[in-house]
Write a protein that holds these residues in place. Structure first.
Motif, PDB file in Angstrom:
ATOM      1  N   GLU A  87      14.665  58.290 -26.113  1.00  0.00           N
ATOM      2  CA  GLU A  87      13.555  58.760 -25.275  1.00  0.00           C
ATOM      3  C   GLU A  87      12.399  57.758 -25.290  1.00  0.00           C
ATOM      4  O   GLU A  87      11.786  57.475 -24.257  1.00  0.00           O
ATOM      5  N   ILE A 131       5.410  65.525 -26.948  1.00  0.00           N
ATOM      6  CA  ILE A 131       6.585  66.328 -27.305  1.00  0.00           C
ATOM      7  C   ILE A 131       6.801  66.402 -28.814  1.00  0.00           C
ATOM      8  O   ILE A 131       7.649  67.150 -29.266  1.00  0.00           O
ATOM      9  N   THR A 149      13.064  61.031 -29.571  1.00  0.00           N
ATOM     10  CA  THR A 149      14.180  60.225 -30.079  1.00  0.00           C
ATOM     11  C   THR A 149      13.949  58.755 -29.732  1.00  0.00           C
ATOM     12  O   THR A 149      13.135  58.426 -28.859  1.00  0.00           O
ATOM     13  N   ALA A 197       9.522  65.416 -33.785  1.00  0.00           N
ATOM     14  CA  ALA A 197      10.860  66.004 -33.904  1.00  0.00           C
ATOM     15  C   ALA A 197      11.690  65.775 -32.645  1.00  0.00           C
ATOM     16  O   ALA A 197      12.896  65.550 -32.727  1.00  0.00           O
ATOM     17  N   ARG A 198      11.050  65.812 -31.478  1.00  0.00           N
ATOM     18  CA  ARG A 198      11.793  65.690 -30.220  1.00  0.00           C
ATOM     19  C   ARG A 198      11.771  64.283 -29.634  1.00  0.00           C
ATOM     20  O   ARG A 198      12.496  64.010 -28.678  1.00  0.00           O
ATOM     21  N   GLU A 239      10.964  71.563 -38.955  1.00  0.00           N
ATOM     22  CA  GLU A 239      12.336  71.081 -39.031  1.00  0.00           C
ATOM     23  C   GLU A 239      12.597  70.488 -40.420  1.00  0.00           C
ATOM     24  O   GLU A 239      12.434  69.294 -40.625  1.00  0.00           O
TER      25      GLU A 239
END
Length: 193
Positions: A28, A19, A25, A22-23, A106
């Protein structure tokens, strides 16, 4: 059972590849590792620390080779040394480009990530400085021209390895790694040898 720190790094590497940084976390990563976010923070300061540890511990290593060669200049064949450096750098970039590519989409995350890397004295400058340091040691040992620009030579070699990773990620046909590394090493050495 696998120790918590190893599970966190395993989960982070999987998520970074699937993922992206950036995605991925910390919440996660903790969930994928089967631990609490608090447990994650017992082992790592922040997401950037996890990212750097994945790069340092799970991807092909360049730093230890550069440190060893810098400590013992003049002891091994320079073409073989640069070939091995190019091979490891190309493997590292091929493994890391898919992980870090999302950062560039980002700007805010990229800025925060770069600040985090600076806090822990990490980042893309480390291999560049390490390779330039090795080349300076070889120059001091008399194996490179006295006017050899070690910083530019390091940037050229590592830049070519990084470019190869980008081309491979777009399914471009590239020469086999061994051939690429040997050709690159000979070309760089011709310029500074």
């Amino acid at each position: 059972m696998t120790p918590t720190r190893a599970r966190i790094l395993d989960a982070a590497e999987r998520l970074l590849r699937t993922i992206g940084l950036a995605r991925a976390t910390t919440k996660e990563i903790a969930r994928a590792a089967g631990c609490s976010e608090a447990a994650l923070y017992k082992h790592f300061r922040n997401k950037e620390d996890i990212f750097v540890r994945v790069l340092e511990e799970r991807l092909p290593k360049l730093g230890p080779l550069l440190a060893e060669l810098t400590e013992h200049p003049g002891e091994r064949d320079m073409t073989e040394n640069l070939t091995e450096i190019a091979r490891r750098a190309a493997e590292f970039y091929a493994s890391s480009v898919p992980i870090i590519a999302a950062l560039y989409a980002e700007p805010t995350l990229l800025k925060r990530h770069n600040e985090g890397l600076r806090e822990i004295n990490a980042g893309p400058r480390r291999p560049l400085d390490g390779l330039a340091g090795y080349l300076r040691a070889e120059r001091a040992a008399g194996r490179l021209r006295p006017d050899a620009d070690c910083d530019s030579a390091a940037a050229l070699l590592l830049g070519a390895c990084c470019q190869r990773a980008f081309l491979l990620s777009t399914d471009e046909s590239e020469p086999p790694l061994a051939e690429f590394a040997a050709d690159l090493a000979r070309t760089v050495l011709r310029g500074i040898g």
